[in-house]
Design an enzyme around this catalytic site. Sequence first.
Site, PDB file in Angstrom:
ATOM      1  N   GLY A  57      26.586  38.759 -17.639  1.00 53.60           N
ATOM      2  CA  GLY A  57      27.949  38.355 -17.286  1.00 53.60           C
ATOM      3  C   GLY A  57      28.163  36.908 -17.643  1.00 53.60           C
ATOM      4  CB  CYS A  83      21.476  38.597 -19.526  1.00 48.11           C
ATOM      5  SG  CYS A  83      22.054  37.064 -20.229  1.00 48.11           S
ATOM      6  CE1 TYR A  84      25.424  35.378 -12.632  1.00 45.04           C
ATOM      7  CE2 TYR A  84      25.684  37.697 -12.091  1.00 45.04           C
ATOM      8  CZ  TYR A  84      25.804  36.362 -11.747  1.00 45.04           C
ATOM      9  OH  TYR A  84      26.285  36.021 -10.513  1.00 45.04           O
ATOM     10  CG  HIS A 170      21.558  41.098 -23.794  1.00 49.55           C
ATOM     11  ND1 HIS A 170      22.509  41.514 -22.903  1.00 49.55           N
ATOM     12  CD2 HIS A 170      21.597  39.745 -23.773  1.00 49.55           C
ATOM     13  CE1 HIS A 170      23.114  40.471 -22.371  1.00 49.55           C
ATOM     14  NE2 HIS A 170      22.568  39.378 -22.886  1.00 49.55           N
ATOM     15  CD  GLU A 172      22.248  45.039 -23.059  1.00 55.01           C
ATOM     16  OE1 GLU A 172      21.018  45.025 -22.857  1.00 55.01           O
ATOM     17  OE2 GLU A 172      23.001  44.163 -22.616  1.00 55.01           O
ATOM     18  CG  ASP A 228      38.838  57.898 -29.276  1.00 54.48           C
ATOM     19  OD1 ASP A 228      37.844  58.491 -29.733  1.00 54.48           O
ATOM     20  OD2 ASP A 228      38.883  56.671 -29.099  1.00 54.48           O
ATOM     21  CE  LYS A 365      35.934  56.078 -32.083  1.00 56.00           C
ATOM     22  NZ  LYS A 365      37.270  55.713 -31.575  1.00 56.00           N
TER      23      LYS A 365
END
Length: 509
Positions: A57, A83-84, A170, A172, A228, A365
């Site tokens: 964040g 992280c945060y 991170h 991710e 979408d 997605k």
Amino acid sequence: MTDCIIVLDFGGQYCHLIARRIRELNVYSEIVSPEITAEAIEDYRDCRVRGIIISGGPQSVYSERIKFDKNILNLDLGILGLCYGHQLIAYSTGGGVETAGKKEFGITTAIIDKPEGILKGLNRTERVWMSHSDTVTRIPDDYEILAHTQNSPIAAYRHKTKHIYGLQWHPEVVHTENGMRIFRNFVLEICGAKPNWRMDNFVENSVSEIRERVGDRTAVIALSGGVDSSVAAILTARAIGKNLVSVFVDTGLMRKNEPEQIEKMFRNLHLNLRVIDARSRFFKSLKGVKDPEKKRKIIGENFIRVFEEAAKDIDAKVLVQGTIYPDRIESGTRYASTIKSHHNVGGLPDKLKLEILEPLAELYKDEVRVVAKDLGLPKDITERMPFPGPALAIRVIGEITPERINIVRRADAVVNEEIRRAKADMNIWQSFAVLLPLKSVGVQGDTRTYKNTIAIRIVESRDGMTANFARIPYDILERISTRITNEIPAVNRVVYDLTHKPPATIEWE
Ligand code: XMP
């Protein structure tokens, strides 16, 4: 009940990627408010919580702007701070966090001191992706260090007896090479979540849910031609047939031949389609506007107004939207800083009293693409390059006029014709042209010219959150450049954008 991992959203730009990566392991994951209490987690009803991830964040632990319930750290669950989140756990348990002398942004080498727990199976040195200013400088005695980097002495830690972990980097983000290994360790081994979340029955379940919810009322959807809204429309049409009216608004800002192609495609799919020509309305309200955020707002508002008139006319009671999971997060949660206001999230006035139906609201997605294939949608839709809601308007930097839109539209067509022709072994996420508010001197046919500049943007990306400029062979770039200056009289210069995201974004506005 399905096992799940919840992600506390402290506003990190990559927050939803965390949930995405966990779903790749076939474990369901949801993003929740960072202020959720330990009690609420114990009473969680959507799924059986097996673990908690505390996201990154933009804030510092000392601002305490967001209330974090420390009791969460006493729950007998796997807990991982990123992280945060890594700093927050350290700070909340009496450790030290300081503003780093040297910030770390981008790819860094981490030295794995103990390849155990969450870091099991990792190499002694690992390429990891970092983006932080604050650093953990001290951890309590019941914690131990698992890894460090040159500027972060405590880049990874764990509690000695509980299942609590922190990582300054991170996992991710794709640039962290063994990120998935880290998630596998945490989700499957430390949290013990069962990988049984599948999408096989999605179409069947959602068609019957839509049928039940809408009944014999009329529903309306705005089609953009993107995957979408198309999938949401086809799913709904399967459930309620002609009672779904699909509206396509021609804003005048679409790419070459796009409105015609979209109309043809949806008529072939037997959708109850209405095309509204709103070109002059959009150009009139954008006249003289240069600020990117103003452009986005004006386009969004106009779109809503046009659509509102259509919905009234149809006497629709239900509004179907193609909102997908990241849309709900990307437009800025309470805690994230707004990077760009995406215009495709909700926003119709309450007075219309339309019930909102979002059949894809839980999907990412690539999951939508799987559904699109199951529904038998043509490749034109399932493999369509992402295209922003505000369309070519945010690719004309500065003032928008029909003439300037036409220049960028023609340049865009050249770029994509040439890329399509050469595509074979290139892995391109998006390719397009941008018209700059800049003229320069040139020479054409022995005559001095003073004309427009086109920038070419071609990027590789996995999810649009980070991106690299594509290393396009010079001969392809040369063909694009030559064709643009030969075929578009208003352009005498073409440049190639060499910036990654971050620090740039993919679009220029
Ligand atoms: P940026 O420019 O933020 O773009 O790096 C990331 C991805 O999002 C697309 N984009 C949008 N998509 N509505 C959309 O549906 C929008 O307002 C919007 N703005 C950017 C962009 O094309 C890229 O794929």
